[in-house]
Design an enzyme around this catalytic site. Structure first.
Site, PDB file in Angstrom:
ATOM      1  N   GLU A 104      36.748  44.194  42.511  1.00  0.00           N
ATOM      2  CA  GLU A 104      35.994  44.530  43.733  1.00  0.00           C
ATOM      3  C   GLU A 104      34.825  45.460  43.402  1.00  0.00           C
ATOM      4  O   GLU A 104      33.739  45.325  43.965  1.00  0.00           O
ATOM      5  CB  GLU A 104      36.935  45.158  44.769  1.00  0.00           C
ATOM      6  CG  GLU A 104      37.898  44.109  45.322  1.00  0.00           C
ATOM      7  CD  GLU A 104      38.934  44.684  46.256  1.00  0.00           C
ATOM      8  OE1 GLU A 104      39.673  45.586  45.820  1.00  0.00           O
ATOM      9  OE2 GLU A 104      39.004  44.241  47.409  1.00  0.00           O
ATOM     10  N   GLU A 124      46.357  41.454  43.997  1.00  0.00           N
ATOM     11  CA  GLU A 124      47.025  42.319  44.983  1.00  0.00           C
ATOM     12  C   GLU A 124      48.179  41.611  45.684  1.00  0.00           C
ATOM     13  O   GLU A 124      49.199  42.224  46.003  1.00  0.00           O
ATOM     14  CB  GLU A 124      46.026  42.810  46.037  1.00  0.00           C
ATOM     15  CG  GLU A 124      45.043  43.857  45.546  1.00  0.00           C
ATOM     16  CD  GLU A 124      43.813  43.287  44.872  1.00  0.00           C
ATOM     17  OE1 GLU A 124      43.835  42.111  44.457  1.00  0.00           O
ATOM     18  OE2 GLU A 124      42.815  44.026  44.758  1.00  0.00           O
TER      19      GLU A 124
HETATM   20  C1  LIG Z   1      45.194  56.231  43.780  1.00  0.00           C
HETATM   21  C2  LIG Z   1      44.453  55.142  44.450  1.00  0.00           C
HETATM   22  C3  LIG Z   1      43.131  55.605  44.899  1.00  0.00           C
HETATM   23  C4  LIG Z   1      42.359  54.614  45.637  1.00  0.00           C
HETATM   24  C5  LIG Z   1      43.158  53.938  46.654  1.00  0.00           C
HETATM   25  C6  LIG Z   1      42.354  53.210  47.572  1.00  0.00           C
HETATM   26  C7  LIG Z   1      43.224  52.537  48.561  1.00  0.00           C
HETATM   27  C8  LIG Z   1      43.605  51.161  48.135  1.00  0.00           C
HETATM   28  C9  LIG Z   1      42.508  50.220  48.297  1.00  0.00           C
HETATM   29  C10 LIG Z   1      42.366  49.138  47.585  1.00  0.00           C
HETATM   30  C11 LIG Z   1      43.392  48.603  46.819  1.00  0.00           C
HETATM   31  C12 LIG Z   1      43.109  47.806  45.799  1.00  0.00           C
HETATM   32  C13 LIG Z   1      44.205  47.126  45.297  1.00  0.00           C
HETATM   33  C14 LIG Z   1      44.356  47.117  43.822  1.00  0.00           C
HETATM   34  O1  LIG Z   1      43.508  47.182  43.022  1.00  0.00           O
HETATM   35  S1  LIG Z   1      45.975  46.989  43.459  1.00  0.00           S
HETATM   36  C15 LIG Z   1      46.001  46.805  41.739  1.00  0.00           C
HETATM   37  C16 LIG Z   1      45.688  45.409  41.373  1.00  0.00           C
HETATM   38  N1  LIG Z   1      45.847  45.250  39.968  1.00  0.00           N
HETATM   39  C17 LIG Z   1      46.916  44.720  39.421  1.00  0.00           C
HETATM   40  O2  LIG Z   1      47.836  44.290  40.077  1.00  0.00           O
HETATM   41  C18 LIG Z   1      46.921  44.676  37.918  1.00  0.00           C
HETATM   42  C19 LIG Z   1      48.202  45.165  37.410  1.00  0.00           C
HETATM   43  N2  LIG Z   1      48.247  45.181  35.975  1.00  0.00           N
HETATM   44  C20 LIG Z   1      48.446  44.091  35.211  1.00  0.00           C
HETATM   45  O3  LIG Z   1      48.489  42.992  35.660  1.00  0.00           O
HETATM   46  C21 LIG Z   1      48.639  44.322  33.756  1.00  0.00           C
HETATM   47  O4  LIG Z   1      49.080  45.627  33.585  1.00  0.00           O
HETATM   48  C22 LIG Z   1      47.371  44.091  32.907  1.00  0.00           C
HETATM   49  C23 LIG Z   1      46.224  44.901  33.415  1.00  0.00           C
HETATM   50  C24 LIG Z   1      47.009  42.613  32.896  1.00  0.00           C
HETATM   51  C25 LIG Z   1      47.667  44.546  31.446  1.00  0.00           C
HETATM   52  O5  LIG Z   1      48.805  43.875  30.966  1.00  0.00           O
HETATM   53  P1  LIG Z   1      49.482  44.308  29.571  1.00  0.00           P
HETATM   54  O6  LIG Z   1      48.456  44.380  28.531  1.00  0.00           O
HETATM   55  O7  LIG Z   1      50.637  43.385  29.390  1.00  0.00           O
HETATM   56  O8  LIG Z   1      49.989  45.783  29.774  1.00  0.00           O
HETATM   57  P2  LIG Z   1      51.039  46.367  30.810  1.00  0.00           P
HETATM   58  O9  LIG Z   1      51.210  45.470  31.963  1.00  0.00           O
HETATM   59  O10 LIG Z   1      52.261  46.757  30.069  1.00  0.00           O
HETATM   60  O11 LIG Z   1      50.275  47.654  31.342  1.00  0.00           O
HETATM   61  C26 LIG Z   1      50.027  48.766  30.486  1.00  0.00           C
HETATM   62  C27 LIG Z   1      50.320  50.044  31.257  1.00  0.00           C
HETATM   63  O12 LIG Z   1      49.388  50.164  32.323  1.00  0.00           O
HETATM   64  C28 LIG Z   1      50.071  50.330  33.565  1.00  0.00           C
HETATM   65  N3  LIG Z   1      49.273  49.680  34.610  1.00  0.00           N
HETATM   66  C29 LIG Z   1      48.721  48.481  34.591  1.00  0.00           C
HETATM   67  N4  LIG Z   1      48.007  48.257  35.694  1.00  0.00           N
HETATM   68  C30 LIG Z   1      48.111  49.370  36.437  1.00  0.00           C
HETATM   69  C31 LIG Z   1      47.587  49.763  37.717  1.00  0.00           C
HETATM   70  N5  LIG Z   1      46.777  48.972  38.432  1.00  0.00           N
HETATM   71  N6  LIG Z   1      47.904  50.977  38.179  1.00  0.00           N
HETATM   72  C32 LIG Z   1      48.705  51.814  37.463  1.00  0.00           C
HETATM   73  N7  LIG Z   1      49.225  51.498  36.251  1.00  0.00           N
HETATM   74  C33 LIG Z   1      48.922  50.296  35.751  1.00  0.00           C
HETATM   75  C34 LIG Z   1      51.414  49.638  33.333  1.00  0.00           C
HETATM   76  O13 LIG Z   1      52.359  50.110  34.226  1.00  0.00           O
HETATM   77  C35 LIG Z   1      51.705  50.014  31.902  1.00  0.00           C
HETATM   78  O14 LIG Z   1      52.186  51.336  31.932  1.00  0.00           O
HETATM   79  P3  LIG Z   1      53.296  51.822  30.929  1.00  0.00           P
HETATM   80  O15 LIG Z   1      52.714  51.678  29.561  1.00  0.00           O
HETATM   81  O16 LIG Z   1      53.585  53.211  31.332  1.00  0.00           O
HETATM   82  O17 LIG Z   1      54.472  50.908  31.123  1.00  0.00           O
END
Ligand SMILES: CCCCCCCC/C=C\C=C\CC(=O)SCCNC(=O)CCNC(=O)[C@H](O)C(C)(C)COP(=O)(O)OP(=O)(O)OC[C@H]1O[C@@H](n2cnc3c(N)ncnc32)[C@H](O)[C@@H]1OP(=O)(O)O
Length: 726
Positions: A104, A124
């Site tokens: 976005e 999402e």
């Molecule tokens: C605080 C918020 C302030 C602003 C809020 C505004 C209000 C809301 C308005 C809008 C909302 C927007 C909606 C979104 O954007 S929701 C998020 C959408 N994104 C996703 O769903 C992506 C999620 N992630 C993934 O699909 C994967 O992690 C990927 C990026 C493809 C990477 O994959 P891979 O390489 O296999 O690695 P991991 O999945 O193991 O991830 C590594 C670590 O990163 C953490 N992670 C990943 N994405 C997020 C995220 N979006 N937020 C927080 N953490 C994230 C994941 O948990 C792993 O952590 P850890 O190593 O501790 O296990």
């Protein structure tokens, strides 16, 4: 954070920085806003580039932060609009991923350059939300309604090449994305920005928009099974087709808030983190991913080309691991080879659509044999013959002689004792259970079972193999049925008891399918084949000739037992494969289940024979007895140290047993129902059915209620000493 630098006097660079995936936390977004204002105010800056640190643009809003009070009322759209309104051209340099809020932000930019390996998407919906940063309004304006609706309602990741075709990005580069973005930024300085502001564009018209939308909605509703997010995503996109941008954004916010506060979003976000948590496995003995290194698997073997073996071979080939596929004789080998080739051809077709290829005609990659000697140089063997302990032991003894000393020996069993299988080898430390789920090339769950002697290296290697196969590997201890099937037994048992007492297969299935299961317990048994469990019951002396004479028909070892499934098998009703089971089908191998009057009559006669008074059983009782008995077993599994946390059981159920993900898994579901209620209901059902041990509340559940129903993440801390039966 976001770092502000200059690529030249004329170009400001804002680098999103929040490792590991540059999630958009509040500080990141605030720094982005500061950077934009600074660049705007600096007359020497003529263009701005936004990129992410460490080769990743951004994985979107910080999912951990959604529940924090300080993020309430913060709108991501505010930041995206700020970018779009900028009077200097803003170029997004997309490397790695631009997902959710990350994409976005890129849509707010006036231009987008992506690396060829980058992936984009609005996932999402997979965490129970919709793109809440005005993405549902900008994307249809950029790429049209059909493509936008697909991306937003499926959450799928789009490869850069597809993004280019869709018009989602302006340029795809194979080399340095940042340099390409800088070149583009310099080129567009001074060009009008109005046409690049997506909020000002109309949504491209379709000649049959209304018909298209109606059809899409019907399709979504059919798949959704009470999962809210896809339909609300749809409504937001429809708003883009009907309303001016600002009103569409208001609608998007309204729908976003409905989802954000729904239990489904919380369940799905819990599931997201649970999936990642289980990858960091530990055992009660203290081995873990931190102190064990996986060994590389250059070549593998699969023994047995039945349903499971075929799927496992297909999975390995898809993961580019050379495989030797072995059967006991040429007839079975040829049947298995044909079946594997068919599966691989189908998979190859799917992959070609995604511009990938699958090489399986090369004998160096896939070899079929009946000769055990061909297994001498493999690094890992997966035995997938049918569930027969003597047969498995004979094979493992042979493997132990033939395979090189470092080779890992895996068994694809769904219930049998790993230690007993390992005892047939001279290397029990290298024996590990790898329980695949059918169809093995599709189902994501891999239950990884360690035995008493299994080494941390063997566990780590199996976990790593799961990752390479794109599966979710969950490490569990050894007990009958391991974690998944052990919890499934009481669930299926209750379903059958409910039939004895007055219900029907279609009524029980309906309740569980309404709850969100892809398929109810009776349809599932018919699909899997009733004969499999029958063979196991006969083997355990519960059914057939080995039952001692004089044993009451409805009792085994002092517990209630239902001979109904045995009765069906004795009548040749093995489920779909014979065209009859708990349901009737159009033909043997048919898939359309129809209620069967034969079965209804049998149930009536059965109740008469056994003097069971037929009673009406309501939906609540069906649901609670099936689910709470399953959950109750889960508490015992946790207490015994078979699984290291409730997340493990939830991930197993979501990825292996069709548990509706938007309900977060059985243990998460129990936490939402409230443990005191689960306990009270189990107590009531147990009093009504004292001869059913599965309804007797688990000691661990009782303890958690006694200490005040703590949140799920604290449950394990109430187990005084992690123990393991092993
Ligand atoms: C605080 C918020 C302030 C602003 C809020 C505004 C209000 C809301 C308005 C809008 C909302 C927007 C909606 C979104 O954007 S929701 C998020 C959408 N994104 C996703 O769903 C992506 C999620 N992630 C993934 O699909 C994967 O992690 C990927 C990026 C493809 C990477 O994959 P891979 O390489 O296999 O690695 P991991 O999945 O193991 O991830 C590594 C670590 O990163 C953490 N992670 C990943 N994405 C997020 C995220 N979006 N937020 C927080 N953490 C994230 C994941 O948990 C792993 O952590 P850890 O190593 O501790 O296990």
């Amino acid at each position: 954070m976001a770092q502000y630098t200059s690529a030249s006097t004329a170009l400001a660079v804002i680098r999103l920085r929040n490792p590991p995936v540059n999630a958009l936390s509040l500080p990141v977004l605030q720094a982005l806003e500061d950077g934009l204002k600074r660049a705007d105010a600096d007359p020497s800056v003529k263009a701005i580039m936004i990129c992410g640190e460490n080769g990743k643009f951004s994985a979107g809003a910080d999912i951990q932060g959604f529940s924090l009070p300080k993020t309430r009322g913060i709108s991501l759209g505010h930041f995206v609009s700020l970018i779009e309104r900028c009077e200097k051209p803003v170029v997004a340099a997309i490397e790695g991923v631009a997902l959710g809020g990350g994409l976005e932000v890129a849509l707010g930019c006036h231009y987008r350059v992506a690396h060829v390996k980058a992936r984009m998407g609005l996932p999402e919906v997979t965490i129970g939300l919709l793109p809440g940063g005005e993405g549902t309004q900008r994307l249809p304006r950029l790429i049209g309604v059909p493509a936008a609706l697909d991306i937003i309602t499926t959450g799928r990741h789009i490869p850069a090449t597809e993004a280019l075709k869709l018009g989602l990005v302006d340029e795809v580069v194979e080399e340095n994305t940042i340099e390409a973005a800088i070149r583009l930024a310099n080129k567009v300085i001074g060009q009008p920005l109005e046409p690049r502001r997506l909020s000002l564009r109309p949504v491209p018209k379709l000649p049959n928009m209304e018909a298209f939308l109606s059809e899409a909605l019907v399709k979504l509703k059919k798949q959704a099974r009470r999962y809210l997010a896809p339909e609300l995503c749809f409504q937001a996109v429809r708003a883009a087709t009907e309303l001016p941008f600002a009103d569409g954004v208001r609608k998007e916010r309204e729908l976003f808030n409905v989802l954000l506060t729904s239990g489904q979003a919380q369940a799905l976000q819990y599931a997201f983190f649970a999936e990642r948590a289980v990858q960091k496995w530990t055992t009660p003995h203290g081995s873990s991913w931190q102190n064990a290194s996986p060994q590389p698997i250059h070549k593998a073997a699969v023994i047995g080309l039945g349903t499971m073996g075929r799927g496992i071979v297909t999975s390995l080939v898809k993961a580019s691991i050379p495989v030797v596929a072995l059967e006991q004789n040429l007839e079975y080998l040829n049947t298995g080879r044909k079946a594997v080739m068919l599966l691989l051809e189908r998979e190859a077709m799917k992959m070609e659509q995604g511009a990938q290829t699958l090489d399986f005609h090369n004998p160096a990659r896939l070899q079929f044999t009946v000769d055990f000697d061909a297994l001498r140089d493999v690094d890992l063997v997966i035995e997938a013959v049918f569930e027969n302990m003597p047969l498995k032991k004979e094979i493992f003894q042979k493997l132990s002689r033939i395979c090189k000393p470092a080779a890992f020996l895996c068994t694809n069993t769904s219930a049998l004792n790993i230690d007993e299988i390992a005892s047939a080898t001279s290397r029990p430390q290298q024996v590990v259970g790898t329980h695949f789920f059918s169809p093995a090339h599709i189902m994501r769950l891999l239950e990884i079972i360690y035995g008493h002697h299994t080494s941390p290296t063997a566990i780590a290697t199996a976990v790593q193999l799961g990752k390479v196969l794109k599966k979710v590997g969950v490490v569990v201890g050894n007990c009958f049925g391991f974690a998944g099937n052990r919890m499934m037994f009481p669930y299926v048992e209750q379903a059958v008891f409910l039939l004895e007492e007055g219900s029907r297969p279609e009524a029980v299935d309906q309740v569980l399918e309404d709850f969100g299961f892809k398929i109810g317990p009776f349809r599932m048994s018919d699909l899997a084949g009733l004969d499999v469990a029958w063979r196991s019951r006969k083997g355990r002396g519960l059914a057939g000739d080995s039952v001692p004479p004089g044993t009451p028909a409805r009792q085994r070892h002092g517990r209630r037992y239902s001979p109904l499934p045995d009765l069906l098998c004795e009548n040749g009703r093995f489920g779909q494969k014979t065209g009859k089971g708990w349901y009737q089908y159009e033909k043997a191998g048919g898939r359309t289940a129809k209620p069967d009057p034969w079965l209804h009559n049998v149930l009536t006669q059965y109740r008469d024979t056994h003097h069971i008074k037929t009673r009406f059983i309501d939906q609540e009782e069906i649901l609670e007895r099936c689910l709470f008995s399953l959950i109750n077993e889960g508490f015992d599994i946790l207490a015994e140290g078979i699984a290291s946390g409730p997340e493990h059981l939830d991930v197993i159920y979501i990825h292996g047993y069709g548990w509706p993900k938007h309900r977060g898994g059985p243990m998460f579901y129990a936490s939402t129902v409230g443990l005191p209620r689960v306990l009270a209901k189990l107590q009531r059902y147990s009093e009504a059915h004292p001869d059913v041990p599965a309804l007797r509340p688990s000691t661990f559940l009782k303890k958690l209620v006694a200490v005040g129903n703590p949140p799920l993440k604290e449950w394990m801390s109430y187990l005084s000493r992690p123990s393991n039966k092993l």
